[in-house]
Design a protein around this motif. Structure first.
Motif, PDB file in Angstrom:
ATOM      1  N   UNK A 152      10.884  -3.090   9.437  1.00 32.83           N
ATOM      2  CA  UNK A 152      11.021  -2.058  10.517  1.00 32.83           C
ATOM      3  C   UNK A 152      11.909  -2.624  11.728  1.00 32.83           C
ATOM      4  N   UNK A 175      -3.217  10.613   2.170  1.00 28.18           N
ATOM      5  CA  UNK A 175      -4.108   9.499   2.797  1.00 28.18           C
ATOM      6  C   UNK A 175      -3.236   8.963   3.679  1.00 28.18           C
ATOM      7  N   UNK A 201      -1.445   6.793   6.858  1.00 35.55           N
ATOM      8  CA  UNK A 201      -1.425   5.478   7.318  1.00 35.55           C
ATOM      9  C   UNK A 201      -2.040   4.707   6.507  1.00 35.55           C
ATOM     10  N   UNK A 202      -1.657   4.536   5.219  1.00 33.96           N
ATOM     11  CA  UNK A 202      -2.543   3.925   4.194  1.00 33.96           C
ATOM     12  C   UNK A 202      -2.480   2.357   4.461  1.00 33.96           C
ATOM     13  N   UNK A 203      -1.492   1.794   4.977  1.00 36.06           N
ATOM     14  CA  UNK A 203      -1.628   0.443   5.283  1.00 36.06           C
ATOM     15  C   UNK A 203      -1.995  -0.118   6.966  1.00 36.06           C
ATOM     16  N   UNK A 204      -2.981  -0.751   6.662  1.00 40.04           N
ATOM     17  CA  UNK A 204      -3.578  -1.312   8.126  1.00 40.04           C
ATOM     18  C   UNK A 204      -2.811  -1.968   8.894  1.00 40.04           C
ATOM     19  N   UNK A 212       0.671  -2.012   8.906  1.00 40.01           N
ATOM     20  CA  UNK A 212       1.874  -0.943   9.446  1.00 40.01           C
ATOM     21  C   UNK A 212       1.463  -0.052  10.345  1.00 40.01           C
ATOM     22  N   UNK A 244       5.930   6.339   7.043  1.00 44.56           N
ATOM     23  CA  UNK A 244       6.277   6.169   5.337  1.00 44.56           C
ATOM     24  C   UNK A 244       5.010   5.711   4.738  1.00 44.56           C
ATOM     25  N   UNK A 245       4.024   5.505   5.208  1.00 50.49           N
ATOM     26  CA  UNK A 245       2.917   5.132   4.378  1.00 50.49           C
ATOM     27  C   UNK A 245       1.671   6.118   4.421  1.00 50.49           C
ATOM     28  N   UNK A 299       0.263   8.349   1.658  1.00 56.02           N
ATOM     29  CA  UNK A 299       0.204   8.345   0.140  1.00 56.02           C
ATOM     30  C   UNK A 299      -0.731   9.306  -0.237  1.00 56.02           C
TER      31      UNK A 299
END
Lengths: 463, 463, 463
Positions: free
Chosen positions: A74, A304, A306-309, A311, A320-321, A323
Motif C-alpha cells: 500500500x 463483507x 473490510x475483510x482483513x483486520x 488492512x 479493495x478488501x 468481499x
C-alpha cells in the motif's frame, strides 16, 4: 490502437453487423448516472485535479487491490503511514504492473480514459510512463479538465452522488447556486444512522437529532428525523435513497417491539442479533417512507466490508478488501414486501454481488412485484462478462422493463464514459444475439436499446 | 413473420447448418408429455374453450405475473372480487402490454400458438387486438379446436396430468371409456395428504381413510392407504408420482419414531420442525413404495409458494408469486438414497429451480446413483437460455442418458407444441455445438437427438 | 478419426484461426503437473501395467460411477467380493457402454489416450473391443509402455504425487536413487493426522509420534511433529502441501484454547463441533508453517466423501460417490487470512467444487490478498465447459496472474496428456475470444498462453 471501434461486439460477422447498428444508435446518447460516488466537492468547487496518481490510482480500490494482490505494498501506492508521496513514483509503479489488468474491466476503463479523455495513443507501460504522466498532468492543469468541463464533455445529463444522512450537502448547494447548468443530485444514504454496528452510531444519532430538532432518543422521534432529512434531500434534488446492508434481511415488527428494539440499540445495550434486526426493521421503515415521499429506494446487500483486520486498521475502509458473501432475497425481503410490496408508489431497486440470485430469486421477484426493479450488475460484475450474464440470466423471467438500465457506481470520474460505453456495447451485443436467433425483431431492439442506455435509468429513478 | 424457420439456432453459419439438420430430424416426432398440468376435464368432456382470455391469459401465471409486475391490477385480468368480466377487455389489456414479454419464453410460446394454432400472421398489438380476438374466438367455437382435436393436431402420443391423491379420476375414466384413442394418464400427487402445512390436512387424511377403507389414524394404516391409492392410480394408467416440497430434505426414521411423528402431525399438535420432518420421512416412504410398485417418482423442490400474503389472501394460489429459494440436495437426499438409492427398481427424477445445483450436486448425484435421473429445466428455466445452461452444466458429468428429455409442465394447452419445439431447437443447437467443436460425431448426434426429443421421456417415465 | 486437430476450438472461422495459432504455440510445451495422484510406486519400480482394464477402468472413479449410474454393478467392473476377475470381460462391459460417455470429458480423455498413446484408430465399441484390448495389452507388455517411458513420451517436466504425512516416501527415494532423470516430487497431505473424523486417527497420531520422535500427546509436540514431517517431505523434493477438508472453515484460537481442543480430539472425547474446529485450527497452523518453510499450501474443500453408506461399506472409498456441497470461503477463511493472509511468504491455492464461488468469493479474495491464488477447475469441472466457465467468471476480477495454470489431478496416467491438451485448447479459445472482442492484443495473448500452459504452474508451486 488502444480502442478498436468494434470492441466487445460479437465475433460472428452477421451478428456483429447488427450489433454495430444498435450500438451506433445509442453510443452518443446522454449519460444518465443515477447512482455513483463522485465527490460533490468537485461539482461545487470545480477545482483542478491534482495529479495523475491521485486521479487514477490512489482512490481506486479496483486498481489498488489488484496491485496489492500481486505483492505491491500500500505504501508504494501512496496509502498509509510513511507512504510514497511522489505521484510520479506511484504512477511508475502502476505502469510497471499494468499487465496485471489484462482481461479485466479496469483495463478497458483505463485504456478508454487515457485514449478518449487524454488523447494518449499507446498502452501504458514502463517505457511511456513518464511521457503519459506528463501529458496527463499538463492537461489536468488546463481549465478544460475541471470536473464541470468533463461533465459537459462526457455528455452527462444528470449525475447522482451518494451522501450521508448527516451531510449538509453544501457542495450540492454551491453547485446549484453557481449558475452552472449541470444537474448533480444527492442520494440519501442513512447507513451511519441506521446500522448499530457503524462507528460512532450513538453520536451520529445525537447529530441527527441536532440537525432536525427531533428527539432521536425515541423511536417515533427518530423516524421523524429521517422524514425531515429525506425532505431536505428531496429539496436538494434527491430522487433516491440507498442502503448498504450486510444482508437483505427485512422485518416488520409491531410498533412496541420496534420501539423496544430501538431503545436497546440507542442505549448500546444490544442483545445478539439486535443490530441485524434493527437494520432489517429500518429497511421496511424506509420503504414505508418511500411510499409517502416517492424517493426511489436502492438496496445494495451482500458485501463483507473490510475483510482483513490488518488492512482495515492500517489503511482504513475501501481499500479493495470488501468481499461478497452468499445472499438470498426470497425469505429476507418477505416482511417488507408483505407490508408495501404491492404498492405501486414504492420503487425498490435490488442489487446483488451473488450472481446466483439473478435467475433464482431476483428475476422471479421483479417479474411479479410491481414495486421491484433490478439494478444493473454491481461492482465486480460491472463488466463485459458480468453484464452479459445478467441479461442472459434475468431477461427471460423479468423482461427488460423490470430493469433500470446502467449505473456507473464509481468515484473514478474519468471512467464514467468508459463504463457506460461498455454497458451499451454489451447490451447491443445481447440484443443482436436475440435478433439473429429470432427471439426479437430488429425494430423492437431499436426501441429497447435507448431504454437500456438511459431511458430506463431516467424512468426507474424518477429523474 | 411471427416465426422464423431458423429461430433459436446458432448464428454461426456452419453450426447453424448442422443444427438445422438435427432439428429437421426431430421436429415432427410425437410429443411425449410425461409431466404437466392440463385439466383432465378437458380430455374427459372435450368441450370447447370459452374465449381467448380464458385460454391465454387468466389461468397463465407466467403471463399474469409479468403484467402485474408492471402495474396491471389482477382485477383488470379477470381475477379477484369485482374483476373485469369481459374477456375482450382483458384481451385488449394484454395486447396493450404485449411488449413486456419481449425477450421472454412466454413471447415465444404465445407467438407460436397464435401463428401455428390459430393461423395469425401479425404479432399481437393494440392495433390488431380485436381482429385477433375475433379470429381466435371464431376458431374456438369450431369442433376442430376442442381439446382432443388439438391433442391429435399437436401430435401428442401420451400426456400426463397431475392429480391429487384424493381425486376420483373421473375425467380420466370418462376419456378412457369414450373410445377416444388419446392416451391421458394421471400422476399421483399426494402433497395434500403428506404436507402437514397444507390446508385441511386433517380432513384430507380422513378423506383418504374413507376412500381406501384404511385406518389413517395409524401410521401403518396411513401407509397402506397410500399403497391403495397408488394402486388405483396405476390401474388408471399412472406411471409416476410427483412431490412438490419446499425442500428436498429426506429422512429415514425408525418405525417407532416415524409412528410417533405421524401421531403428532395427525393430531395437529406438532413440534417445531415436525412438518418438515414428516415431509422428509414421507419422501423415503414414497421411494420405498416406488421400489415395490414401479411408479416413477418425481421431486419438485425449492419453491416458496404464495410469497406475498396479500396476493394469496385476495387472489389465491398460482398467481405468479411462487419464488425460488436456494436448495441443496447432497445432504438432504442422503437418508432416502442410503435406504433405496442403489436399487435399480427405483427411479427418482429430480427437478430444481436453483441452477447452481446442476453442476454442483445434481449431475454428480445422477452420474453415480442408478436410481436417479435429472428432470429438464423447470418453470423459470424452461427457456432458450435455461435449457442451454442445463445442457452445458449437467452433460459433462451426467451424460445424456441420466436425463429424461423434456417436460412441458404446463396448464396452457396451446403452448405445448411451442415448448417442445423450443426444447428440440435448443437441444439441436447444443448438439451442433458439440459437433463443430469435435466433442461428438454427427452420427452420434443423430442418435441422441430423438432420445432428447421423446425417447428418454418414454423410457425415463416407463411410459 | 478419433481426434480432430481443431477440437475444442471456437466455431467462428476468424476466432478459430487465432485460437489455432495460440494453441500451436503451447501444444508441445512441457507438462508441469504440480498436483495429482499417480502411484509413486510406478515411478519407483517402473513395472509394466498389468492389463487394459486395470489401466483404464477399475481404478478410474469417473468411469466407474458413470457405468454404475446406468445400472452396471461394481462386481461387473472387478470391484468388490466375488467380482469379475477377467480383465477382458470387464473391458467388454466398458466397450458395450462406451456411448454413456458421449459429451463427457472422460470420452475426450479416453479417445485421446487410445489414439495417441496406443495408436488405435476407431472409437471403442463392442465390435472392436477385443481387438483394442489385444492391441493395448500387447503394447503394455513392451518396455516402451512402462511408467518412466510414458513420462518421457508425454513430455513431463515434473510431476507431484499426493502422499500421506505418514508415508515413508520409499518409492520417491527409489526413483531418485535409480539415476532416472525424471522429476517426481511428493506433496505433504496430512489429512489422516489432522482430521479427527478419519479412521484410526489416534493410531495415526501415535504413528506420527513414532516417526518423528515428537510427543504427539501434547499440542506443541504435535505441531513439532508436523514441522519434522514437512522438513522430511521438503528434503524429498516436496514444494507443497495439500488439505482435503469438508469445508474451508479456519480458526485462530489462543494457544491455551487450541491445546485444550487438541487434548479433546487426542483423547477421542470430543464435543459436537470439535472435529470441525480442529480441522479449522489446523489450516491456520499449516499456513503459519508454510510462512516458515515456504511450502505452497493447497486447500481442496467441499466434497461430501463416500455419500452412499452401502457403497462405502461394500466397495470402499473413491468409488464415484463423492458429491459436492455448497461452500462459502469469505467468512470461513477470515481467521487464517487475518493471521497470515497479507504475508507474501505464504502462498495458499484455493480449489472449489462450487462454481458459484468463482465470481462471488474466490476471484475477489485472490484479487486482493497477496497470499492467495486460484487453483484450476477441479474434478467435475476439469472439462471444456468447466474451464471456460472458470476463465469467464474469474478473470475479470482476479486477472490471469492470480491463477496457477492447470492441474491434471489424476491417478489415470494415460489421461495426463489429454487433460493438459484440453486445458491448453480451452485457454487458447478463451484468449482468442478476448482478442476478437478486442479485450486483449494478440501479442499479449502470446505472452499469456505459455503462462497458462505451464509458466504459472511452475511459479505458483515454486517448482
Amino acid at each position: 490502437m488502444l480502442l478498436h471501434s468494434d470492441r466487445l461486439l460479437p465475433p460472428d460477422p452477421a451478428t456483429k453487423a447488427i450489433a454495430r447498428g444498435l450500438y451506433a444508435a445509442v453510443a452518443d446518447r446522454p449519460i444518465v448516472s443515477p447512482h455513483g460516488h463522485t465527490d460533490p466537492r468537485w461539482w461545487g468547487e470545480n477545482s483542478a485535479f491534482s495529479n495523475p496518481a491521485d486521479l487514477f490510482i490512489v482512490p481506486d480500490h479496483y486498481v489498488v487491490r489488484m496491485l496489492v494482490s500481486q505483492g505491491v505494498r500500500y505504501e508504494e501506492l501512496g496509502i498509509g503511514e510513511g507512504a510514497e508521496r511522489d505521484p510520479r513514483t506511484i504512477w511508475r509503479c502502476f505502469a510497471a504492473n499494468y499487465h496485471l489488468f489484462q482481461g479485466t474491466p479496469s483495463r478497458l476503463w483505463l485504456d478508454h480514459a487515457l485514449s478518449t479523455v487524454f488523447g494518449l495513443a499507446g498502452r501504458l507501460s514502463p517505457a511511456n510512463a513518464d511521457a503519459h504522466y506528463d501529458a496527463i498532468a499538463e492537461q489536468l492543469a488546463s481549465p478544460h479538465y475541471r470536473p464541470r468541463e468533463l461533465y459537459d464533455r462526457f455528455g452527462i445529463e444528470v449525475i447522482a452522488t451518494t451522501d450521508s444522512a448527516l451531510d449538509d450537502l453544501r457542495w450540492h448547494a454551491m453547485a446549484r447556486e453557481s449558475g452552472w447548468k449541470g444537474r448533480v443530485v444527492p442520494t440519501y444514504r442513512p447507513d451511519a444512522v441506521i446500522d448499530p454496528d457503524s462507528e460512532d452510531f450513538a453520536a451520529n444519532l445525537d447529530r441527527l437529532g441536532d440537525l432536525t430538532g427531533c428527539d432521536t432518543g425515541s423511536w417515533l422521534g427518530y423516524l421523524e428525523a429521517h422524514r425531515a432529512r429525506r425532505a431536505f434531500f428531496r429539496r436538494m434534488g434527491a430522487t433516491a435513497t440507498d442502503h448498504g446492508h450486510p444482508t437483505p434481511r427485512t422485518a416488520d415488527l409491531a410498533e412496541t417491539a420496534a420501539a423496544a428494539l430501538f431503545a436497546r440499540v440507542r442505549s448500546g445495550k444490544i442483545d445478539s442479533g439486535d443490530a441485524e434486526l434493527f437494520r432489517a426493521q429500518m429497511l421496511t421503515e424506509m420503504a414505508r417512507m418511500s411510499v409517502e415521499d416517492g424517493l426511489v429506494m436502492q438496496l445494495h446487500a451482500g458485501s463483507f466490508r473490510s475483510h482483513n483486520a490488518a488492512v482495515y486498521s492500517r489503511y482504513g475502509r475501501d481499500r479493495g478488501f470488501d468481499i461478497p458473501v452468499p445472499v438470498s432475497f426470497t425469505v429476507a425481503l418477505k416482511p417488507l414486501l408483505d407490508a408495501v410490496g404491492m404498492d405501486t408508489r414504492l420503487r425498490l431497486i435490488l442489487f446483488t454481488l451473488d450472481e446466483t440470485t439473478y435467475s433464482r430469486e431476483l428475476a422471479p421477484l421483479a417479474g411479479a412485484y410491481p414495486s421491484l426493479r433490478l439494478g444493473p450488475p454491481w461492482w465486480f460484475h460491472d463488466s463485459f462478462e458480468g453484464i452479459r450474464r445478467f441479461r442472459e440470466l434475468a431477461t427471460e423471467t423479468a423482461g427488460f422493463r423490470n430493469t433500470v438500465g446502467f449505473n456507473d457506481d464509481t468515484r473514478a470520474l474519468c471512467s464514467i464514459p468508459a463504463r457506460h460505453d461498455v454497458s451499451r456495447r454489451v447490451d447491443s451485443a445481447f440484443l443482436a444475439e436475440l435478433i439473429v436467433t429470432h427471439r426479437l425483431d430488429e425494430a423492437e431492439a431499436y426501441e429497447i436499446a435507448p431504454l437500456l442506455s438511459d431511458g430506463l435509468a431516467r424512468e426507474g429513478y424518477r429523474l
